[in-house]
Design a protein around this motif. Structure first.
Motif, PDB file in Angstrom:
ATOM      1  N   TRP A 188       0.846  -1.191   0.000  1.00 13.44           N
ATOM      2  CA  TRP A 188       0.000   0.000   0.000  1.00 13.44           C
ATOM      3  C   TRP A 188       0.882   1.242   0.000  1.00 13.44           C
ATOM      4  O   TRP A 188       1.918   1.268   0.635  1.00 13.44           O
ATOM      5  CB  TRP A 188      -0.881   0.004   1.252  1.00 13.44           C
ATOM      6  N   ARG A 233       5.346   6.455   6.777  1.00 14.89           N
ATOM      7  CA  ARG A 233       3.960   6.826   6.578  1.00 14.89           C
ATOM      8  C   ARG A 233       3.797   8.149   5.840  1.00 14.89           C
ATOM      9  O   ARG A 233       2.831   8.341   5.125  1.00 14.89           O
ATOM     10  CB  ARG A 233       3.243   6.940   7.928  1.00 14.89           C
ATOM     11  N   PHE A 248       6.743   4.047  11.039  1.00 13.29           N
ATOM     12  CA  PHE A 248       6.616   3.125  12.159  1.00 13.29           C
ATOM     13  C   PHE A 248       7.870   2.996  12.999  1.00 13.29           C
ATOM     14  O   PHE A 248       7.831   2.378  14.046  1.00 13.29           O
ATOM     15  CB  PHE A 248       6.182   1.748  11.650  1.00 13.29           C
ATOM     16  N   ASN A 310       5.195   6.078  19.473  1.00 10.62           N
ATOM     17  CA  ASN A 310       4.465   5.230  18.554  1.00 10.62           C
ATOM     18  C   ASN A 310       4.649   5.787  17.162  1.00 10.62           C
ATOM     19  O   ASN A 310       5.306   6.801  16.962  1.00 10.62           O
ATOM     20  CB  ASN A 310       2.995   5.189  18.975  1.00 10.62           C
TER      21      ASN A 310
ATOM     22  N   CYS B   2       2.710  -3.239  11.944  1.00 17.14           N
ATOM     23  CA  CYS B   2       2.491  -1.870  11.519  1.00 17.14           C
ATOM     24  C   CYS B   2       1.024  -1.709  11.169  1.00 17.14           C
ATOM     25  O   CYS B   2       0.613  -1.935  10.030  1.00 17.14           O
ATOM     26  CB  CYS B   2       3.370  -1.555  10.309  1.00 17.14           C
ATOM     27  N   LEU B   3       0.226  -1.363  12.142  1.00 13.53           N
ATOM     28  CA  LEU B   3      -1.214  -1.252  11.922  1.00 13.53           C
ATOM     29  C   LEU B   3      -1.618   0.204  11.982  1.00 13.53           C
ATOM     30  O   LEU B   3      -1.016   0.992  12.682  1.00 13.53           O
ATOM     31  CB  LEU B   3      -1.976  -2.013  13.014  1.00 13.53           C
ATOM     32  N   GLN B   4      -2.640   0.561  11.236  1.00 10.48           N
ATOM     33  CA  GLN B   4      -3.117   1.940  11.283  1.00 10.48           C
ATOM     34  C   GLN B   4      -4.627   1.946  11.200  1.00 10.48           C
ATOM     35  O   GLN B   4      -5.235   0.988  10.745  1.00 10.48           O
ATOM     36  CB  GLN B   4      -2.535   2.711  10.123  1.00 10.48           C
ATOM     37  N   ASN B   5      -5.191   3.057  11.592  1.00 11.47           N
ATOM     38  CA  ASN B   5      -6.630   3.209  11.571  1.00 11.47           C
ATOM     39  C   ASN B   5      -7.117   3.197  10.128  1.00 11.47           C
ATOM     40  O   ASN B   5      -6.551   3.859   9.273  1.00 11.47           O
ATOM     41  CB  ASN B   5      -6.992   4.540  12.232  1.00 11.47           C
ATOM     42  N   PHE B   6      -8.160   2.458   9.862  1.00 10.67           N
ATOM     43  CA  PHE B   6      -8.630   2.340   8.494  1.00 10.67           C
ATOM     44  C   PHE B   6     -10.136   2.230   8.491  1.00 10.67           C
ATOM     45  O   PHE B   6     -10.687   1.247   8.976  1.00 10.67           O
ATOM     46  CB  PHE B   6      -8.008   1.094   7.848  1.00 10.67           C
ATOM     47  N   LEU B  27      -6.503  -5.346   0.922  1.00  6.96           N
ATOM     48  CA  LEU B  27      -6.132  -4.854   2.243  1.00  6.96           C
ATOM     49  C   LEU B  27      -5.489  -5.931   3.098  1.00  6.96           C
ATOM     50  O   LEU B  27      -5.099  -5.669   4.229  1.00  6.96           O
ATOM     51  CB  LEU B  27      -7.373  -4.327   2.965  1.00  6.96           C
ATOM     52  N   LEU B  29      -2.621  -8.959   3.885  1.00  5.29           N
ATOM     53  CA  LEU B  29      -1.256  -9.367   3.559  1.00  5.29           C
ATOM     54  C   LEU B  29      -1.181 -10.882   3.529  1.00  5.29           C
ATOM     55  O   LEU B  29      -2.096 -11.569   3.964  1.00  5.29           O
ATOM     56  CB  LEU B  29      -0.283  -8.827   4.613  1.00  5.29           C
ATOM     57  N   SER B  47      -3.477  -7.606   8.211  1.00  5.94           N
ATOM     58  CA  SER B  47      -4.158  -6.727   7.262  1.00  5.94           C
ATOM     59  C   SER B  47      -3.777  -5.304   7.622  1.00  5.94           C
ATOM     60  O   SER B  47      -2.896  -5.095   8.457  1.00  5.94           O
ATOM     61  CB  SER B  47      -5.665  -6.906   7.357  1.00  5.94           C
ATOM     62  N   ILE B  48      -4.449  -4.344   7.028  1.00  2.00           N
ATOM     63  CA  ILE B  48      -4.031  -2.964   7.217  1.00  2.00           C
ATOM     64  C   ILE B  48      -4.309  -2.454   8.629  1.00  2.00           C
ATOM     65  O   ILE B  48      -3.598  -1.603   9.124  1.00  2.00           O
ATOM     66  CB  ILE B  48      -4.687  -2.070   6.150  1.00  2.00           C
ATOM     67  N   CYS B 104      -2.784  -1.054  19.446  1.00  2.00           N
ATOM     68  CA  CYS B 104      -1.455  -0.479  19.264  1.00  2.00           C
ATOM     69  C   CYS B 104      -1.397   0.969  19.698  1.00  2.00           C
ATOM     70  O   CYS B 104      -0.347   1.451  20.122  1.00  2.00           O
ATOM     71  CB  CYS B 104      -1.033  -0.567  17.792  1.00  2.00           C
ATOM     72  N   GLU B 105      -2.537   1.658  19.580  1.00  8.93           N
ATOM     73  CA  GLU B 105      -2.537   3.061  20.011  1.00  8.93           C
ATOM     74  C   GLU B 105      -2.536   3.166  21.515  1.00  8.93           C
ATOM     75  O   GLU B 105      -1.954   4.080  22.085  1.00  8.93           O
ATOM     76  CB  GLU B 105      -3.774   3.780  19.453  1.00  8.93           C
ATOM     77  N   MET B 107      -1.491   0.666  23.720  1.00  5.37           N
ATOM     78  CA  MET B 107      -0.405  -0.042  24.404  1.00  5.37           C
ATOM     79  C   MET B 107       0.842  -0.027  23.528  1.00  5.37           C
ATOM     80  O   MET B 107       0.769   0.115  22.323  1.00  5.37           O
ATOM     81  CB  MET B 107      -0.834  -1.499  24.639  1.00  5.37           C
ATOM     82  N   PHE B 108       1.968  -0.213  24.178  1.00  7.34           N
ATOM     83  CA  PHE B 108       3.215  -0.256  23.429  1.00  7.34           C
ATOM     84  C   PHE B 108       3.278  -1.505  22.567  1.00  7.34           C
ATOM     85  O   PHE B 108       2.918  -2.583  23.002  1.00  7.34           O
ATOM     86  CB  PHE B 108       4.416  -0.298  24.375  1.00  7.34           C
ATOM     87  N   LYS B 109       3.826  -1.365  21.354  1.00  6.61           N
ATOM     88  CA  LYS B 109       3.891  -2.517  20.457  1.00  6.61           C
ATOM     89  C   LYS B 109       4.821  -3.581  20.997  1.00  6.61           C
ATOM     90  O   LYS B 109       4.528  -4.770  20.929  1.00  6.61           O
ATOM     91  CB  LYS B 109       4.376  -2.083  19.065  1.00  6.61           C
TER      92      LYS B 109
END
Lengths: 337, 150
Positions: A188, A233, A248, A310, B2-6, B27, B29, B47-48, B104-105, B107-109
């Protein structure tokens, strides 16, 4: 005096103010509350002092400062999915919104009806649009999407843009026509940005790559750099030869191009705070320090040692109005995550 | 991770973990399957905006089978307090984790990863301990019972 608008991961927009000294404290001055869901994009137009915000609730508002209050004007976007990103055009008479409905909305102000109207680009995108960026000539638009492509469209609007702006490197182009499709990333794509002169373009892919395209025109040249780090990003061109990107890794990365116009990674911008306090002068002492650090509690080994704890999601420039010319490079920028 | 809001592409105003619904192929992987041996494997689907980790623990005999099932069912029922645990394991596995961008937002990864790893290490130990204690108890009870016949 600089001001920054941000969204603390909810449906509000907070505006903070600070003076130009390096150790002044940012204080919150305004809270803008109109959206019902997460605010996904904010852009501040320095010349006209308007803020445009877009949100996951399919709406977008243009805020203008009247006296001491920010007044919101609804923008008719005609979207049926969430909006993901927004940017003012360089002349601030238009703005573009990317969305999860696989469409791009270019909005302009209609004097007769006193509201912002949108024109949609419905074709070509196969998936959500993640990021949008305007070319300095106010007509070309670049978009990145989760279908891993970066596309350049023309956003020429009759009545808003002068006829002479339409002649770009591609010739005379109509609204919504796709000029180039870049298929350099395998994952992506996010974070697209044009260089100050509009000659180059950069965007990042989720496969930890960053792509630079120069001489954007009928025959573009591209260079892709694969990074060993986590994906990026967002990118920001500081000048024609310098670019900063964040992702990231929680650490902004600096890229530069030299005279031969080849882009290379230069350094991380955030100093990684080492847990060992002692200054290591010799190589031997440094190696010993590293072993000592490794022997400590294993759960803290991968602890974030950068300012951001983060992922960095957005980088924007803090340059005041007077510094906005192509020769000067942007010296201050903000990262948010 | 590596996750993000989607926001959801299919339904307006929704935000769903894409790995659970799998509606849009672009979307997702590639899933990774890691097998230690025939009976232990770990599937990671991403996934994303979300990540699903499914684990199948080693079960050598019938007793371990029962113990593992009961123990993991006990944990899954209390998935609310674990937050990243999935109530039902994926078909073919014993236990599943679902990690979304919201986790992830908050808590620490690296701590999330440490938690999953510690969990996996802990499971094996717990099951062996349980098996040992069941065997010991059985032996004690049997000795006591048969004592009255001698």
């Amino acid at each position: 005096m600089s001001m920054v608008a941000l969204c603390p991961n909810n449906n509000e927009v907070h505006i903070y103010k600070a003076s130009m000294d390096s150790n002044s404290v940012w204080e919150r001055v305004y809270v803008l509350e109109k959206h019902e869901q997460l605010v996904s994009g904010i852009d501040w137009a320095p010349k006209s002092n308007k803020i445009v915000t877009c949100s996951h609730d399919r709406n977008s508002y243009v805020w203008s400062l009247e006296g001491d209050q920010w007044q919101a004007t609804l923008v008719i976007l005609r979207l049926n999915r969430a909006a993901t990103s927004v940017e003012w055009s360089p002349q601030e008479n238009k703005f573009v919104v990317g969305s999860g409905a696989k469409t791009v909305c270019v909005c302009y102000y209609e004097e007769d009806n006193n509201w912002w109207v949108s024109k949609l680009i419905r074709k070509k995108h196969h998936s959500t649009i993640t990021s949008v960026a305007w070319h300095p000539n106010n007509v070309l638009l670049a978009t990145t999407s989760t279908d891993s492509k970066c596309r350049i469209f023309s956003a020429f609007i009759k009545g808003v843009d002068a006829r002479k702006d339409a002649t770009t490197a591609f010739g005379d182009v109509k609204f919504g026509e796709e000029l180039i499709q870049l298929d350099l990333a395998c994952g992506w794509s996010f974070g697209v940005h044009w260089s100050p002169s509009g000659n180059s373009l950069a965007y990042v892919g989720h496969d930890s790559t960053i792509h630079f395209v120069t001489d954007v025109g009928p025959n573009p040249r591209a260079r892709s750099i694969s990074l060993r780090h986590l994906p990026l990003r967002d990118v920001l061109f500081l000048s024609e030869t310098r670019l900063v990107a964040g992702g990231f890794d929680c650490n902004p990365m600096l890229f530069g191009s030299d005279k031969s116009r080849i882009w290379e990674f230069i350094s991380f911008l955030d100093e990684v705070k080492r847990p060992a306090e002692t200054k290591t002068d010799t190589v031997f002492a440094a190696a010993k320090g590293k072993f000592k650090w490794l022997g400590s509690e294993p759960f803290e080994e991968n602890a974030p040692t950068t300012t951001h704890e983060n992922c960095i999601t957005m980088i924007r420039s803090l340059a005041p109005l007077s510094e906005r010319n192509p020769e000067k490079s942007i010296e201050r920028f903000s990262t948010s995550g | 991770m590596c996750l993000q809001n989607f926001p959801c592409q299919e339904v307006e105003r929704h935000n769903k973990p894409e790995v659970e619904f799998k509606t849009c192929k672009e979307l997702l992987l590639n899933p990774i399957l890691i097998c230690r041996n025939e009976s232990e494997k770990c599937l990671i689907e991403s996934s994303i905006n979300s990540l699903r980790i499914s684990i199948k623990v080693k079960q050598a005999d019938e007793l371990e089978n029962i113990l593992a099932k009961k123990f993991l069912r006990f944990l899954s029922m209390r998935a609310e307090s674990f937050q990243v645990l999935r109530r039902k394991p994926v078909q073919g596995y014993d236990i599943s984790f679902l990690i979304t961008n919201f986790h992830c937002e908050e808590m620490f990864k690296h701590r999330l990863i440490d938690f999953v790893v510690a969990f996996m290490e802990g499971i094996d130990k717990e099951i062996s301990e349980l098996k040992l204690s069941v065997n010991t108890r059985g032996r004690l009870v049997a000795t006591e019972f048969l004592r009255q016949f001698t």
